[in-house]
Design a protein around this motif. Structure first.
Motif, PDB file in Angstrom:
ATOM      1  N   CYS A   4       0.839  -1.209   0.000  1.00  0.00           N
ATOM      2  CA  CYS A   4       0.000   0.000   0.000  1.00  0.00           C
ATOM      3  C   CYS A   4       0.870   1.255   0.000  1.00  0.00           C
ATOM      4  O   CYS A   4       0.595   2.232   0.702  1.00  0.00           O
ATOM      5  CB  CYS A   4      -0.969   0.013   1.174  1.00  0.00           C
ATOM      6  SG  CYS A   4      -2.107  -1.384   1.186  1.00  0.00           S
ATOM      7  N   SER A   5       1.922   1.215  -0.801  1.00  0.00           N
ATOM      8  CA  SER A   5       2.795   2.385  -0.916  1.00  0.00           C
ATOM      9  C   SER A   5       2.566   3.137  -2.222  1.00  0.00           C
ATOM     10  O   SER A   5       2.996   4.278  -2.355  1.00  0.00           O
ATOM     11  CB  SER A   5       4.266   1.974  -0.788  1.00  0.00           C
ATOM     12  OG  SER A   5       4.626   1.093  -1.831  1.00  0.00           O
ATOM     13  N   THR A   6       1.910   2.501  -3.185  1.00  0.00           N
ATOM     14  CA  THR A   6       1.512   3.176  -4.428  1.00  0.00           C
ATOM     15  C   THR A   6       0.101   2.730  -4.784  1.00  0.00           C
ATOM     16  O   THR A   6      -0.339   1.630  -4.398  1.00  0.00           O
ATOM     17  CB  THR A   6       2.457   2.853  -5.612  1.00  0.00           C
ATOM     18  OG1 THR A   6       2.456   1.456  -5.854  1.00  0.00           O
ATOM     19  CG2 THR A   6       3.871   3.348  -5.347  1.00  0.00           C
ATOM     20  N   TYR A   7      -0.599   3.599  -5.505  1.00  0.00           N
ATOM     21  CA  TYR A   7      -1.979   3.293  -5.881  1.00  0.00           C
ATOM     22  C   TYR A   7      -2.264   3.806  -7.290  1.00  0.00           C
ATOM     23  O   TYR A   7      -1.553   4.660  -7.813  1.00  0.00           O
ATOM     24  CB  TYR A   7      -2.970   3.882  -4.875  1.00  0.00           C
ATOM     25  CG  TYR A   7      -2.937   5.385  -4.737  1.00  0.00           C
ATOM     26  CD1 TYR A   7      -3.841   6.199  -5.428  1.00  0.00           C
ATOM     27  CD2 TYR A   7      -2.020   6.009  -3.891  1.00  0.00           C
ATOM     28  CE1 TYR A   7      -3.816   7.585  -5.290  1.00  0.00           C
ATOM     29  CE2 TYR A   7      -1.993   7.389  -3.749  1.00  0.00           C
ATOM     30  CZ  TYR A   7      -2.895   8.170  -4.448  1.00  0.00           C
ATOM     31  OH  TYR A   7      -2.872   9.536  -4.315  1.00  0.00           O
ATOM     32  N   TRP A   8      -3.303   3.244  -7.884  1.00  0.00           N
ATOM     33  CA  TRP A   8      -3.796   3.715  -9.177  1.00  0.00           C
ATOM     34  C   TRP A   8      -4.835   4.783  -8.916  1.00  0.00           C
ATOM     35  O   TRP A   8      -5.699   4.620  -8.048  1.00  0.00           O
ATOM     36  CB  TRP A   8      -4.389   2.559  -9.981  1.00  0.00           C
ATOM     37  CG  TRP A   8      -3.335   1.607 -10.440  1.00  0.00           C
ATOM     38  CD1 TRP A   8      -3.051   0.380  -9.902  1.00  0.00           C
ATOM     39  CD2 TRP A   8      -2.404   1.819 -11.498  1.00  0.00           C
ATOM     40  NE1 TRP A   8      -1.985  -0.181 -10.572  1.00  0.00           N
ATOM     41  CE2 TRP A   8      -1.581   0.673 -11.562  1.00  0.00           C
ATOM     42  CE3 TRP A   8      -2.184   2.860 -12.406  1.00  0.00           C
ATOM     43  CZ2 TRP A   8      -0.550   0.545 -12.491  1.00  0.00           C
ATOM     44  CZ3 TRP A   8      -1.164   2.720 -13.332  1.00  0.00           C
ATOM     45  CH2 TRP A   8      -0.363   1.584 -13.375  1.00  0.00           C
ATOM     46  N   ALA A   9      -4.736   5.884  -9.659  1.00  0.00           N
ATOM     47  CA  ALA A   9      -5.635   7.009  -9.435  1.00  0.00           C
ATOM     48  C   ALA A   9      -6.076   7.627 -10.749  1.00  0.00           C
ATOM     49  O   ALA A   9      -5.341   7.631 -11.732  1.00  0.00           O
ATOM     50  CB  ALA A   9      -4.940   8.074  -8.592  1.00  0.00           C
TER      51      ALA A   9
END
Length: 174
Positions: free
Chosen positions: A134-139
């Motif tokens: 949970c250090s990068t996400y799709w946005a």
């Protein structure tokens, strides 16, 4: 059909206040996460150019083409003409939902920064985690220079100087 229209500046929004309210203000209608993502995708092809002063019209309504206008559209918050400003501004969005824990973020939630000025405040629409840590996400995002994009973002928002909070619209159904 796409149509851009001029509007008054975002800074004179009726919904701007200095503080979030204790309980969310009810604006808009119930929606679900699939609908929010479908609406967000509607600005991707072709990408809607960014502007704090113009409006964009498609089958979901007429909205200001900045980040908060984009999230207003995705969440189904009324745009123009009922809201002549084409959706809420970033501080207005903070009044229609609540902060959630990072690990509770789900598609259709947002990362919201209400600190600073109308030139530095920002909001991005969370789609999914890009990694297990949970250090990068799709946005989905509406940003200057590129317009509407779907991209990978470092949590909470790259190396932002201001605090971004994980946020949920109060009328989104799980």
């Amino acid at each position: 059909m796409t149509q851009e229209k001029s509007k008054q500046t975002a800074s004179d929004s009726l919904f701007s206040t200095a503080h979030r309210t204790a309980s969310p203000i009810v604006i808009g209608h119930r929606t679900n996460r699939d609908q929010v993502i479908e609406r967000a995708k509607s600005w991707l092809d072709p990408p809607v150019p960014y502007s704090q002063e113009k409006l964009h019209e498609n089958k979901y309504g007429i909205y200001r083409t900045d980040c908060s206008g984009f999230v207003s559209m995705a969440w189904g918050i009324p745009g123009a003409p009922s809201n002549k400003h084409g959706g809420l501004d970033t501080i207005g969005l903070a009044q229609v939902g609540f902060e959630v824990a990072k690990r509770r973020l789900r598609a259709g939630d947002a990362l919201l920064c209400i600190e600073g000025t109308r030139l530095t405040r920002h909001v991005t629409l969370f789609a999914d985690w890009a990694d297990r840590r949970c250090s990068t996400y799709w946005a989905f995002e509406q940003c200057g220079g590129t317009g509407t994009v779907y991209r990978r973002v470092v949590y909470p928002y790259e190396k932002a100087a201001f605090r971004y909070m994980p946020f949920r619209y109060s009328l989104i159904e799980n």
